[in-house]
Design a protein around this motif. Sequence first.
Motif, PDB file in Angstrom:
ATOM      1  N   THR A 108       0.821  -1.213   0.000  1.00  0.00           N
ATOM      2  CA  THR A 108       0.000   0.000   0.000  1.00  0.00           C
ATOM      3  C   THR A 108       0.850   1.255   0.000  1.00  0.00           C
ATOM      4  OG1 THR A 108      -1.757  -1.161   1.202  1.00  0.00           O
ATOM      5  CG2 THR A 108      -1.842   1.238   1.192  1.00  0.00           C
TER       6      THR A 108
ATOM      7  N   GLN B  48       0.832   3.870  -3.124  1.00  0.00           N
ATOM      8  CA  GLN B  48       0.408   5.254  -2.955  1.00  0.00           C
ATOM      9  C   GLN B  48       1.517   6.235  -3.330  1.00  0.00           C
ATOM     10  OE1 GLN B  48      -1.076   5.440   1.084  1.00  0.00           O
ATOM     11  NE2 GLN B  48      -3.055   4.578   0.513  1.00  0.00           N
ATOM     12  N   THR B  49       2.767   5.802  -3.231  1.00  0.00           N
ATOM     13  CA  THR B  49       3.874   6.665  -3.659  1.00  0.00           C
ATOM     14  C   THR B  49       3.842   6.888  -5.164  1.00  0.00           C
ATOM     15  OG1 THR B  49       5.318   6.002  -1.824  1.00  0.00           O
ATOM     16  CG2 THR B  49       6.382   6.855  -3.806  1.00  0.00           C
TER      17      THR B  49
ATOM     18  N   THR C  91       1.297   6.469  -7.201  1.00  0.00           N
ATOM     19  CA  THR C  91       0.058   7.107  -7.646  1.00  0.00           C
ATOM     20  C   THR C  91      -0.102   8.512  -7.069  1.00  0.00           C
ATOM     21  OG1 THR C  91      -1.169   6.076  -5.819  1.00  0.00           O
ATOM     22  CG2 THR C  91      -1.171   4.931  -7.928  1.00  0.00           C
TER      23      THR C  91
ATOM     24  N   ASN D 295      -1.128   9.505  -4.222  1.00  0.00           N
ATOM     25  CA  ASN D 295      -2.425   9.688  -3.572  1.00  0.00           C
ATOM     26  C   ASN D 295      -2.526   8.726  -2.400  1.00  0.00           C
ATOM     27  OD1 ASN D 295      -5.546   8.943  -3.336  1.00  0.00           O
ATOM     28  ND2 ASN D 295      -5.349  10.995  -4.201  1.00  0.00           N
ATOM     29  N   ARG D 296      -3.076   9.234  -1.282  1.00  0.00           N
ATOM     30  CA  ARG D 296      -3.151   8.424  -0.062  1.00  0.00           C
ATOM     31  C   ARG D 296      -4.513   7.758   0.130  1.00  0.00           C
ATOM     32  NH1 ARG D 296       0.307  11.984   4.401  1.00  0.00           N
ATOM     33  NH2 ARG D 296       2.279  11.948   3.225  1.00  0.00           N
TER      34      ARG D 296
ATOM     35  N   THR E  47      -5.549   2.264  -3.043  1.00  0.00           N
ATOM     36  CA  THR E  47      -4.821   1.070  -2.611  1.00  0.00           C
ATOM     37  C   THR E  47      -5.043  -0.017  -3.653  1.00  0.00           C
ATOM     38  OG1 THR E  47      -6.637   0.026  -1.393  1.00  0.00           O
ATOM     39  CG2 THR E  47      -5.307   1.655  -0.191  1.00  0.00           C
TER      40      THR E  47
ATOM     41  N   SER F 194       8.581  10.225  -4.775  1.00  0.00           N
ATOM     42  CA  SER F 194       7.512  10.894  -4.035  1.00  0.00           C
ATOM     43  C   SER F 194       7.486  12.397  -4.304  1.00  0.00           C
ATOM     44  CB  SER F 194       7.670  10.637  -2.529  1.00  0.00           C
ATOM     45  OG  SER F 194       8.866  11.218  -2.040  1.00  0.00           O
TER      46      SER F 194
ATOM     47  N   LEU G 280      -5.303   0.825   3.595  1.00  0.00           N
ATOM     48  CA  LEU G 280      -5.629   2.248   3.686  1.00  0.00           C
ATOM     49  C   LEU G 280      -5.437   2.760   5.110  1.00  0.00           C
ATOM     50  CD1 LEU G 280      -7.110   4.651   2.036  1.00  0.00           C
ATOM     51  CD2 LEU G 280      -9.114   3.923   3.330  1.00  0.00           C
TER      52      LEU G 280
ATOM     53  N   ASN H  90      -2.003   5.224   6.148  1.00  0.00           N
ATOM     54  CA  ASN H  90      -2.285   6.603   6.545  1.00  0.00           C
ATOM     55  C   ASN H  90      -1.952   6.865   8.009  1.00  0.00           C
ATOM     56  OD1 ASN H  90      -3.770   8.401   4.362  1.00  0.00           O
ATOM     57  ND2 ASN H  90      -4.427   6.287   4.031  1.00  0.00           N
TER      58      ASN H  90
END
Length: 318
Positions: free
Chosen positions: A56, A60-61, A63, A65-66, A69, A204, A247, A251
């Motif tokens: 995950t 997310q790195t 994409t 976006n946090r 997933t 990132s 997720l 986060n």
Amino acid sequence: MRKTGLKLTILAVLAIICIALYGLYDIKGSFDYAFPRRMIRVLAMIVTGVAIAYSTVVFQTITHNRILTPSVMGLDSMYMVVQTCIYFFLGSSSILVLNKYFNFTISIAAMVLFALILYRFLFRADKQPIYLLLLIGMVLGTMLGSVTSFMQVVIDPNEYTSLQNKMFASFNNVNGDLVWVAVGILAIAFIYGYTILNKLDVMSLGRDTAINLGINYDRIVMNVLILSSVLIATSTALVGPILFFGLIVANLSYQFFATYKHSVLIVGASLISIIALVGGQFIVEHLFEFSTTLSVIINFIGGVYFIYLLLKESRSAG
């Protein structure tokens, strides 16, 4: 740096306490019989938690976006399609059901193939709006879920009863041999993942910045997508789908450590995963007395957290 080390130490101590509690608390009967079997379940939770956390964070790195997933993009739904098709067309007496290795291998292969096809179209130019990617992933997941539901409605009731064991993540009947196979896959993934940690730190910063700093961005993105798909597929095939778990832990790691270094974020998310799974399973078994499953609790909390993150992103974008 000292503060980060202290936080990691605290999480590691909490993880050890959870493991000790689960392994030693209220053992009835033979210790030599019960303890090894509990530790196999603990190992399955550790493998699952670390695989989901690692995949995950790196997903997310790339994409940027946090919220996204691998599971939200439909991998868990693909797992259910595979399992339902096996029971629907071949039945519970099929070798693909009775032989755990065949089932494990086919499940991983199908999910990785689905992910590669999906990523080939969605991440080809890295210019798709993030909410479009999220929408496509959720639509695909919903479509696959609808196909699964239709097949489950018309399937033989006896086959459906057997299939239900595959519908929710469970650590109670984990196959010990498969756990060691999953450990091997995780080890190979981590060997490669360790070599690209510094590159992930640079990525990132964004695509253009990473390319200007000498990163072969597109190749690393595809390699990371394959890596995250294999890890998610392995954890799902081992214990079943846990939709929102990645997720939550990813986060929480971002908020707890507030750093860009993936060596810290991944270790932190992995420790949080172990605490959540082992501690949560301990509560389910000894407090709730198996009246519910850990995956149901995680999916409920994760769903609420997912809505919160969507609203938070919407406010920041506005």
